[in-house]
Design a protein around this motif. Structure first.
Motif, PDB file in Angstrom:
ATOM      1  N   PHE A 133      -3.562  10.380 -11.947  1.00  6.99           N
ATOM      2  CA  PHE A 133      -2.442  11.309 -12.112  1.00  6.99           C
ATOM      3  C   PHE A 133      -2.839  12.742 -11.788  1.00  6.99           C
ATOM      4  O   PHE A 133      -1.977  13.556 -11.451  1.00  6.99           O
ATOM      5  CB  PHE A 133      -1.906  11.249 -13.546  1.00  6.99           C
ATOM      6  N   LEU A 134      -4.136  13.043 -11.880  1.00  8.95           N
ATOM      7  CA  LEU A 134      -4.576  14.433 -11.771  1.00  8.95           C
ATOM      8  C   LEU A 134      -5.172  14.785 -10.419  1.00  8.95           C
ATOM      9  O   LEU A 134      -4.953  15.888  -9.909  1.00  8.95           O
ATOM     10  CB  LEU A 134      -5.604  14.740 -12.864  1.00  8.95           C
ATOM     11  N   ASN A 135      -5.936  13.872  -9.838  1.00 11.57           N
ATOM     12  CA  ASN A 135      -6.687  14.185  -8.621  1.00 11.57           C
ATOM     13  C   ASN A 135      -6.303  13.264  -7.477  1.00 11.57           C
ATOM     14  O   ASN A 135      -6.333  12.042  -7.630  1.00 11.57           O
ATOM     15  CB  ASN A 135      -8.189  14.053  -8.883  1.00 11.57           C
ATOM     16  N   GLU A 136      -5.961  13.853  -6.351  1.00  6.63           N
ATOM     17  CA  GLU A 136      -5.628  13.035  -5.185  1.00  6.63           C
ATOM     18  C   GLU A 136      -6.872  12.313  -4.687  1.00  6.63           C
ATOM     19  O   GLU A 136      -7.908  12.947  -4.451  1.00  6.63           O
ATOM     20  CB  GLU A 136      -5.059  13.899  -4.067  1.00  6.63           C
ATOM     21  N   PRO A 137      -6.799  11.006  -4.520  1.00  2.00           N
ATOM     22  CA  PRO A 137      -7.957  10.260  -3.994  1.00  2.00           C
ATOM     23  C   PRO A 137      -8.277  10.702  -2.572  1.00  2.00           C
ATOM     24  O   PRO A 137      -7.375  10.869  -1.744  1.00  2.00           O
ATOM     25  CB  PRO A 137      -7.484   8.807  -4.021  1.00  2.00           C
ATOM     26  N   LEU A 138      -9.544  10.872  -2.308  1.00  2.00           N
ATOM     27  CA  LEU A 138      -9.962  11.271  -0.967  1.00  2.00           C
ATOM     28  C   LEU A 138      -9.637  10.187   0.050  1.00  2.00           C
ATOM     29  O   LEU A 138      -9.473  10.464   1.239  1.00  2.00           O
ATOM     30  CB  LEU A 138     -11.461  11.581  -0.947  1.00  2.00           C
ATOM     31  N   ASN A 139      -9.553   8.939  -0.446  1.00  2.00           N
ATOM     32  CA  ASN A 139      -9.331   7.801   0.456  1.00  2.00           C
ATOM     33  C   ASN A 139      -7.887   7.300   0.398  1.00  2.00           C
ATOM     34  O   ASN A 139      -7.618   6.149   0.741  1.00  2.00           O
ATOM     35  CB  ASN A 139     -10.284   6.658   0.118  1.00  2.00           C
ATOM     36  N   LEU A 140      -6.961   8.147  -0.034  1.00  2.00           N
ATOM     37  CA  LEU A 140      -5.569   7.705  -0.190  1.00  2.00           C
ATOM     38  C   LEU A 140      -5.003   7.169   1.113  1.00  2.00           C
ATOM     39  O   LEU A 140      -4.464   6.061   1.169  1.00  2.00           O
ATOM     40  CB  LEU A 140      -4.711   8.860  -0.709  1.00  2.00           C
ATOM     41  N   ARG A 141      -5.136   7.928   2.165  1.00  2.00           N
ATOM     42  CA  ARG A 141      -4.547   7.508   3.436  1.00  2.00           C
ATOM     43  C   ARG A 141      -5.307   6.347   4.059  1.00  2.00           C
ATOM     44  O   ARG A 141      -4.717   5.485   4.711  1.00  2.00           O
ATOM     45  CB  ARG A 141      -4.456   8.713   4.379  1.00  2.00           C
ATOM     46  N   GLU A 142      -6.609   6.300   3.833  1.00  2.00           N
ATOM     47  CA  GLU A 142      -7.401   5.150   4.290  1.00  2.00           C
ATOM     48  C   GLU A 142      -6.930   3.871   3.595  1.00  2.00           C
ATOM     49  O   GLU A 142      -6.771   2.820   4.229  1.00  2.00           O
ATOM     50  CB  GLU A 142      -8.879   5.366   3.992  1.00  2.00           C
ATOM     51  N   ALA A 143      -6.681   3.975   2.294  1.00  2.00           N
ATOM     52  CA  ALA A 143      -6.238   2.803   1.535  1.00  2.00           C
ATOM     53  C   ALA A 143      -4.864   2.341   2.009  1.00  2.00           C
ATOM     54  O   ALA A 143      -4.617   1.135   2.142  1.00  2.00           O
ATOM     55  CB  ALA A 143      -6.198   3.137   0.047  1.00  2.00           C
ATOM     56  N   ILE A 144      -3.977   3.291   2.266  1.00  2.00           N
ATOM     57  CA  ILE A 144      -2.644   2.951   2.755  1.00  2.00           C
ATOM     58  C   ILE A 144      -2.755   2.222   4.095  1.00  2.00           C
ATOM     59  O   ILE A 144      -2.075   1.215   4.334  1.00  2.00           O
ATOM     60  CB  ILE A 144      -1.779   4.215   2.882  1.00  2.00           C
ATOM     61  N   PHE A 145      -3.622   2.722   4.964  1.00  2.00           N
ATOM     62  CA  PHE A 145      -3.828   2.085   6.268  1.00  2.00           C
ATOM     63  C   PHE A 145      -4.325   0.652   6.094  1.00  2.00           C
ATOM     64  O   PHE A 145      -3.859  -0.270   6.779  1.00  2.00           O
ATOM     65  CB  PHE A 145      -4.820   2.892   7.105  1.00  2.00           C
ATOM     66  N   LYS A 146      -5.251   0.442   5.163  1.00  2.00           N
ATOM     67  CA  LYS A 146      -5.780  -0.907   4.935  1.00  2.00           C
ATOM     68  C   LYS A 146      -4.700  -1.834   4.374  1.00  2.00           C
ATOM     69  O   LYS A 146      -4.638  -3.008   4.744  1.00  2.00           O
ATOM     70  CB  LYS A 146      -6.976  -0.844   3.981  1.00  2.00           C
ATOM     71  N   MET A 147      -3.876  -1.310   3.479  1.00  2.00           N
ATOM     72  CA  MET A 147      -2.776  -2.129   2.957  1.00  2.00           C
ATOM     73  C   MET A 147      -1.865  -2.578   4.088  1.00  2.00           C
ATOM     74  O   MET A 147      -1.513  -3.755   4.193  1.00  2.00           O
ATOM     75  CB  MET A 147      -1.973  -1.331   1.921  1.00  2.00           C
ATOM     76  N   ARG A 148      -1.480  -1.636   4.915  1.00  2.00           N
ATOM     77  CA  ARG A 148      -0.582  -1.962   6.023  1.00  2.00           C
ATOM     78  C   ARG A 148      -1.254  -2.917   7.011  1.00  2.00           C
ATOM     79  O   ARG A 148      -0.621  -3.850   7.511  1.00  2.00           O
ATOM     80  CB  ARG A 148      -0.169  -0.669   6.744  1.00  2.00           C
ATOM     81  N   SER A 149      -2.530  -2.696   7.279  1.00  2.00           N
ATOM     82  CA  SER A 149      -3.248  -3.544   8.222  1.00  2.00           C
ATOM     83  C   SER A 149      -3.373  -4.977   7.725  1.00  2.00           C
ATOM     84  O   SER A 149      -3.474  -5.912   8.521  1.00  2.00           O
ATOM     85  CB  SER A 149      -4.654  -2.973   8.495  1.00  2.00           C
ATOM     86  N   ASN A 150      -3.372  -5.141   6.400  1.00  2.00           N
ATOM     87  CA  ASN A 150      -3.445  -6.469   5.799  1.00  2.00           C
ATOM     88  C   ASN A 150      -2.071  -7.101   5.610  1.00  2.00           C
ATOM     89  O   ASN A 150      -1.957  -8.164   4.998  1.00  2.00           O
ATOM     90  CB  ASN A 150      -4.174  -6.402   4.461  1.00  2.00           C
ATOM     91  N   GLY A 151      -1.042  -6.455   6.126  1.00  2.00           N
ATOM     92  CA  GLY A 151       0.294  -7.031   6.088  1.00  2.00           C
ATOM     93  C   GLY A 151       1.099  -6.705   4.850  1.00  2.00           C
ATOM     94  O   GLY A 151       2.174  -7.286   4.642  1.00  2.00           O
ATOM     95  N   TYR A 152       0.609  -5.768   4.041  1.00  2.00           N
ATOM     96  CA  TYR A 152       1.337  -5.396   2.826  1.00  2.00           C
ATOM     97  C   TYR A 152       2.256  -4.205   3.080  1.00  2.00           C
ATOM     98  O   TYR A 152       1.987  -3.366   3.944  1.00  2.00           O
ATOM     99  CB  TYR A 152       0.355  -5.034   1.707  1.00  2.00           C
ATOM    100  N   ASN A 153       3.321  -4.151   2.303  1.00  2.00           N
ATOM    101  CA  ASN A 153       4.206  -2.993   2.297  1.00  2.00           C
ATOM    102  C   ASN A 153       3.935  -2.216   1.014  1.00  2.00           C
ATOM    103  O   ASN A 153       4.378  -2.611  -0.066  1.00  2.00           O
ATOM    104  CB  ASN A 153       5.670  -3.439   2.349  1.00  2.00           C
ATOM    105  N   PRO A 154       3.162  -1.109   1.106  1.00  2.00           N
ATOM    106  CA  PRO A 154       2.747  -0.396  -0.103  1.00  2.00           C
ATOM    107  C   PRO A 154       3.905   0.314  -0.793  1.00  2.00           C
ATOM    108  O   PRO A 154       4.742   0.947  -0.140  1.00  2.00           O
ATOM    109  CB  PRO A 154       1.714   0.610   0.417  1.00  2.00           C
ATOM    110  N   VAL A 155       3.934   0.177  -2.117  1.00  2.00           N
ATOM    111  CA  VAL A 155       4.937   0.839  -2.948  1.00  2.00           C
ATOM    112  C   VAL A 155       4.186   1.719  -3.942  1.00  2.00           C
ATOM    113  O   VAL A 155       3.425   1.214  -4.779  1.00  2.00           O
ATOM    114  CB  VAL A 155       5.811  -0.176  -3.716  1.00  2.00           C
TER     115      VAL A 155
END
Length: 248
Positions: A133-155
């Motif tokens: 809740f307090l600190n933006e993860p440094l890997n936020l966009r990397e994680a989103i990319f991996k979710m999408r690459s694995n066929g998930y729709n991130p919510v």
């Protein structure tokens, strides 16, 4: 207790009398004994009944999965779903039940994505996730990319509650360009969490950046507060949006 709370707020409910127009709650911690939500089967039954009184017809329950705290697995979550389903049927409560999970963005999630492990999703392969809740993860966009690459729709669960996006609404909104869907908590509309969360939730609604809404129910403190949401002018605005809850 449920009827008392309903009668308590009925005098103030001007716009809607239940959440039947939403129908499906896709974020809660009602399964017993898995996280910081329901502690036992009895509490879970009470919460299912409370959600039914609020007008829901289906609950997709999403226990936390966190590498350091809640090491839940798809198998363990499904077992608790079966346990609760049997108790709900025996109690004669008409409620459709399902399960997914709320994944915390940590190294454990990234490892699961890299290894191609099964992740619990709902609907159209929707993957519910949260961050600090307090600190933006440094890997936020990397994680989103991996979710999408694995066929998930991130919510993204409760996007209005991340303080690192306060005053940076455009940065939050830009996540949608990466394929992220947004799920605010209904109780944010009452100021239940913080005034800033309420303001951010209202802005998301005003900008039409809401795909799902969830109760994030952990206990009766949340179901009791939900009655107050029905009197919010922003709840009426939510119902005018193309929500995906009813499609689940």
């Amino acid at each position: 207790m449920i009827h008392y709370l309903k009668s308590l707020f009925n005098g103030n409910v001007a716009q809607e009398e239940s959440f039947s127009a939403i129908g499906v709650d896709m974020h809660s911690h009602i399964l017993p004994g898995l996280d910081d939500g329901s502690e036992n089967l009895e509490q879970s039954l009470e919460l299912v009944q409370a959600m039914k009184a609020l007008g829901y017809r289906k609950l997709i329950m999403t226990p936390h999965i966190m590498n350091d705290f809640y090491k839940n697995t798809p198998q363990g979550i499904r077992e608790k779903l079966q346990l609760l389903q049997s108790a709900v049927t025996q109690a004669g409560i008409e409620m459709e039940l399902g399960c997914a999970a709320e994944y915390y963005l940590d190294e454990g999630l990234l490892q699961k994505l890299d290894a191609g492990e099964e992740l619990l999703t709902f609907g159209n392969n929707y993957l519910l996730f949260e961050t600090s809740f307090l600190n933006e993860p440094l890997n936020l966009r990397e994680a989103i990319f991996k979710m999408r690459s694995n066929g998930y729709n991130p919510v993204l669960a409760h996007p209005e509650r991340y303080s690192y996006f306060y005053g940076k609404f455009n940065e939050l909104a830009s996540l949608r360009e990466l394929g992220v869907l947004f799920q605010p908590n209904l109780n944010s509309l009452t100021g239940y969490y913080t005034p800033n969360a309420k303001t951010q939730a209202e802005l998301l609604i005003d900008e039409g950046l809401v795909d799902f809404v969830g109760s994030d129910t952990h206990g009766h403190k949340h179901t009791n507060t939900l009655w107050k949401v029905l009197n919010s002018k922003y709840y009426a605005k939510i119902l005018a949006l193309p929500l995906r809850n009813q499609q689940l």
